[in-house]
Design a protein around this motif. Structure first.
Motif, PDB file in Angstrom:
ATOM      1  N   GLY A 112      46.478 -40.527 -12.965  1.00 30.39           N
ATOM      2  CA  GLY A 112      45.420 -39.601 -12.551  1.00 30.39           C
ATOM      3  C   GLY A 112      44.745 -40.016 -11.246  1.00 30.39           C
ATOM      4  O   GLY A 112      45.299 -40.805 -10.477  1.00 30.39           O
ATOM      5  N   ASP A 113      43.557 -39.467 -11.017  1.00 27.06           N
ATOM      6  CA  ASP A 113      42.910 -39.636  -9.705  1.00 27.06           C
ATOM      7  C   ASP A 113      41.731 -40.605  -9.672  1.00 27.06           C
ATOM      8  O   ASP A 113      41.489 -41.233  -8.653  1.00 27.06           O
ATOM      9  N   ILE A 114      40.984 -40.689 -10.787  1.00 22.63           N
ATOM     10  CA  ILE A 114      39.747 -41.492 -10.752  1.00 22.63           C
ATOM     11  C   ILE A 114      40.028 -42.893 -11.301  1.00 22.63           C
ATOM     12  O   ILE A 114      40.391 -43.051 -12.459  1.00 22.63           O
ATOM     13  N   PRO A 115      39.830 -43.913 -10.464  1.00 19.99           N
ATOM     14  CA  PRO A 115      40.223 -45.266 -10.869  1.00 19.99           C
ATOM     15  C   PRO A 115      39.165 -45.953 -11.728  1.00 19.99           C
ATOM     16  O   PRO A 115      38.681 -47.046 -11.403  1.00 19.99           O
ATOM     17  N   ASP A 116      38.795 -45.296 -12.823  1.00 15.93           N
ATOM     18  CA  ASP A 116      37.736 -45.811 -13.693  1.00 15.93           C
ATOM     19  C   ASP A 116      38.117 -45.460 -15.133  1.00 15.93           C
ATOM     20  O   ASP A 116      38.176 -44.279 -15.496  1.00 15.93           O
ATOM     21  N   VAL A 117      38.358 -46.498 -15.928  1.00 15.21           N
ATOM     22  CA  VAL A 117      38.856 -46.260 -17.286  1.00 15.21           C
ATOM     23  C   VAL A 117      37.840 -45.563 -18.185  1.00 15.21           C
ATOM     24  O   VAL A 117      38.215 -44.945 -19.187  1.00 15.21           O
ATOM     25  N   THR A 118      36.547 -45.646 -17.840  1.00 17.10           N
ATOM     26  CA  THR A 118      35.537 -44.989 -18.677  1.00 17.10           C
ATOM     27  C   THR A 118      35.487 -43.485 -18.415  1.00 17.10           C
ATOM     28  O   THR A 118      34.981 -42.728 -19.231  1.00 17.10           O
ATOM     29  N   LYS A 124      43.382 -45.380 -18.016  1.00 16.67           N
ATOM     30  CA  LYS A 124      43.368 -46.329 -19.132  1.00 16.67           C
ATOM     31  C   LYS A 124      44.775 -46.451 -19.736  1.00 16.67           C
ATOM     32  O   LYS A 124      45.249 -47.551 -20.006  1.00 16.67           O
ATOM     33  N   ASP A 125      45.424 -45.298 -19.934  1.00 14.54           N
ATOM     34  CA  ASP A 125      46.775 -45.304 -20.505  1.00 14.54           C
ATOM     35  C   ASP A 125      47.764 -46.061 -19.610  1.00 14.54           C
ATOM     36  O   ASP A 125      48.644 -46.763 -20.094  1.00 14.54           O
ATOM     37  N   LYS A 126      47.606 -45.884 -18.296  1.00 17.37           N
ATOM     38  CA  LYS A 126      48.504 -46.580 -17.366  1.00 17.37           C
ATOM     39  C   LYS A 126      48.345 -48.093 -17.484  1.00 17.37           C
ATOM     40  O   LYS A 126      49.342 -48.824 -17.590  1.00 17.37           O
ATOM     41  N   LEU A 127      47.084 -48.550 -17.477  1.00 14.68           N
ATOM     42  CA  LEU A 127      46.840 -49.996 -17.574  1.00 14.68           C
ATOM     43  C   LEU A 127      47.340 -50.539 -18.913  1.00 14.68           C
ATOM     44  O   LEU A 127      47.943 -51.620 -18.965  1.00 14.68           O
ATOM     45  N   ASN A 128      47.115 -49.779 -19.986  1.00 13.30           N
ATOM     46  CA  ASN A 128      47.614 -50.205 -21.299  1.00 13.30           C
ATOM     47  C   ASN A 128      49.133 -50.261 -21.323  1.00 13.30           C
ATOM     48  O   ASN A 128      49.722 -51.151 -21.942  1.00 13.30           O
ATOM     49  N   LEU A 167      43.358 -47.804   0.761  1.00 10.83           N
ATOM     50  CA  LEU A 167      43.908 -47.466  -0.554  1.00 10.83           C
ATOM     51  C   LEU A 167      43.352 -48.316  -1.701  1.00 10.83           C
ATOM     52  O   LEU A 167      43.800 -48.158  -2.834  1.00 10.83           O
ATOM     53  N   LEU A 168      42.373 -49.150  -1.393  1.00 14.53           N
ATOM     54  CA  LEU A 168      41.836 -50.029  -2.454  1.00 14.53           C
ATOM     55  C   LEU A 168      41.237 -49.254  -3.621  1.00 14.53           C
ATOM     56  O   LEU A 168      41.197 -49.751  -4.746  1.00 14.53           O
ATOM     57  N   LYS A 169      40.763 -48.038  -3.376  1.00 17.80           N
ATOM     58  CA  LYS A 169      40.205 -47.221  -4.456  1.00 17.80           C
ATOM     59  C   LYS A 169      41.117 -46.051  -4.813  1.00 17.80           C
ATOM     60  O   LYS A 169      40.699 -45.117  -5.504  1.00 17.80           O
ATOM     61  N   ILE A 170      42.323 -46.091  -4.316  1.00 20.98           N
ATOM     62  CA  ILE A 170      43.294 -45.041  -4.624  1.00 20.98           C
ATOM     63  C   ILE A 170      44.268 -45.568  -5.674  1.00 20.98           C
ATOM     64  O   ILE A 170      44.885 -46.625  -5.487  1.00 20.98           O
ATOM     65  N   THR A 174      44.922 -50.073  -6.539  1.00 20.46           N
ATOM     66  CA  THR A 174      43.620 -50.683  -6.877  1.00 20.46           C
ATOM     67  C   THR A 174      43.844 -52.127  -7.342  1.00 20.46           C
ATOM     68  O   THR A 174      44.906 -52.451  -7.897  1.00 20.46           O
ATOM     69  N   PRO A 175      42.864 -53.003  -7.116  1.00 16.82           N
ATOM     70  CA  PRO A 175      43.032 -54.408  -7.524  1.00 16.82           C
ATOM     71  C   PRO A 175      43.378 -54.579  -9.004  1.00 16.82           C
ATOM     72  O   PRO A 175      44.178 -55.455  -9.343  1.00 16.82           O
ATOM     73  N   VAL A 176      42.796 -53.753  -9.881  1.00 20.79           N
ATOM     74  CA  VAL A 176      43.088 -53.938 -11.307  1.00 20.79           C
ATOM     75  C   VAL A 176      44.548 -53.624 -11.624  1.00 20.79           C
ATOM     76  O   VAL A 176      45.200 -54.343 -12.394  1.00 20.79           O
ATOM     77  N   GLU A 177      45.110 -52.599 -10.990  1.00 19.67           N
ATOM     78  CA  GLU A 177      46.531 -52.294 -11.208  1.00 19.67           C
ATOM     79  C   GLU A 177      47.436 -53.388 -10.647  1.00 19.67           C
ATOM     80  O   GLU A 177      48.439 -53.751 -11.266  1.00 19.67           O
ATOM     81  N   VAL A 178      47.062 -53.871  -9.464  1.00 24.12           N
ATOM     82  CA  VAL A 178      47.867 -54.916  -8.833  1.00 24.12           C
ATOM     83  C   VAL A 178      47.861 -56.166  -9.710  1.00 24.12           C
ATOM     84  O   VAL A 178      48.890 -56.831  -9.895  1.00 24.12           O
ATOM     85  N   GLU A 179      46.703 -56.451 -10.314  1.00 23.87           N
ATOM     86  CA  GLU A 179      46.621 -57.607 -11.210  1.00 23.87           C
ATOM     87  C   GLU A 179      47.480 -57.395 -12.460  1.00 23.87           C
ATOM     88  O   GLU A 179      48.195 -58.300 -12.902  1.00 23.87           O
ATOM     89  N   LYS A 180      47.398 -56.202 -13.028  1.00 27.02           N
ATOM     90  CA  LYS A 180      48.219 -55.912 -14.218  1.00 27.02           C
ATOM     91  C   LYS A 180      49.708 -56.049 -13.902  1.00 27.02           C
ATOM     92  O   LYS A 180      50.476 -56.596 -14.690  1.00 27.02           O
ATOM     93  N   LEU A 181      50.106 -55.520 -12.733  1.00 22.81           N
ATOM     94  CA  LEU A 181      51.522 -55.602 -12.372  1.00 22.81           C
ATOM     95  C   LEU A 181      51.934 -57.055 -12.113  1.00 22.81           C
ATOM     96  O   LEU A 181      53.058 -57.450 -12.438  1.00 22.81           O
TER      97      LEU A 181
END
Length: 265
Positions: A112-118, A124-128, A167-170, A174-181
């Motif tokens: 999706g578009d908004i980089p906020d799991v809340t 959220k599904d992507k990170l999970n 692209l840090l907020k795209i 995003t840093p959280v995705e990069v960390e997960k990967l």
DNA sequence: ATGGTGGAGCATCCA
């Protein structure tokens, strides 16, 4: 049998819409194994004969009735299908065995578009999804021969996107995705077989948005597609290719095929 | 800051 195999992965964004583009590609380059994502078609309507006509006798496809997702593993010779990873419900994963190697085809959710799991369940599904992949590969043995490939929907390095800062907020960088990967990468000592041949200081993309007036001129790309091998296979990776020319086809996918050549034995 | 395009399949949803 050849002692080398070529493996190509391509998010085609509808296999039926892309038959002409795929033809042009395959007339030039016939990989031993072709991994597709976003086929966007049910199994009944998958164009099996089209691929058979190019000499592919093994076609393993999982689509959805809804027209979303869809993944395929297509090969010249018969491959052993191995069970899907349990947590994945959508048509986003298939796996086979070739020689002594497990080959996994993944289509990780875009998020999706908004980089906020809340605020955004899709993020959220992507990170999970990536966390679950990480747990699953942590359960494998470090000396297993494994290749994972596909549309990971994350561009991990600064030079995997046209502008790291912008692209840090795209979602995708995003840093959280990069960390997960990165956790996934470290789960089993994976190696980035495409980056092997291009220094991290150089830009490398596999996707260009449809929304640019001129994708080539603006060149705002991202490297969302990946082929990773376990460390014990890394020295067998002889070559990697990004087939950027397909982005110029008449009815193109927004992703281009990427490919590695692997020596066996 | 915004909107830009493309695919499935017919109203939106997703990328």
């Amino acid at each position: 049998m050849s002692n080398k195999i070529e493996i190509t992965t391509w998010n085609v964004n509808s296999v039926r819409k892309r038959l002409n583009s795929i033809s042009i590609f395959l007339k030039d380059f016939i990989p031993d194994i072709l991994l597709l994502q976003e086929t966007k078609v049910s199994n009944e309507l998958f164009p099996y004969q089209f691929f058979k006509d190019f000499g592919y006798h093994f076609i393993h496809h999982e689509g959805e009735k809804t027209g979303y997702n869809g993944v395929a593993i297509i090969a010249k010779s018969e491959l052993e299908v191995i069970p899907k990873i349990e947590f994945i419900n959508d048509a986003r994963h298939l796996a086979v065995k070739i020689n002594n190697i497990e080959l996994h085809n993944f289509y990780i959710p875009a998020g999706g578009d908004i980089p906020d799991v809340t605020m955004n369940d899709k993020f959220k599904d992507k990170l999970n999804f990536i966390d679950n992949m990480t747990k699953w590969f942590q359960g494998k043995k470090p000396n297993d021969n494994i290749i994972i490939a596909g549309d990971f929907n994350v561009a991990p390095l600064e030079n995997d996107v046209w502008s790291h800062k912008q692209l840090l907020k795209i979602i995708s960088h995003t840093p959280v995705e990069v960390e997960k990967l990165s956790n996934l990468y470290n789960s089993l000592n994976f190696r980035d077989s495409v980056r092997k041949f291009t220094d991290d200081s150089e830009k490398l993309y596999s996707w260009w948005s449809y929304r640019a007036r001129d994708w080539k001129k603006s060149n705002r790309g991202r490297r969302l597609d990946h082929i990773w091998t376990t460390a014990n296979l890394y020295h067998n990776v002889e070559k990697a290719n990004i087939f950027k020319s397909t982005r110029d086809h008449e009815v193109p996918s927004d992703h281009v095929p990427i490919s590695i050549t692997l020596s066996l034995g």
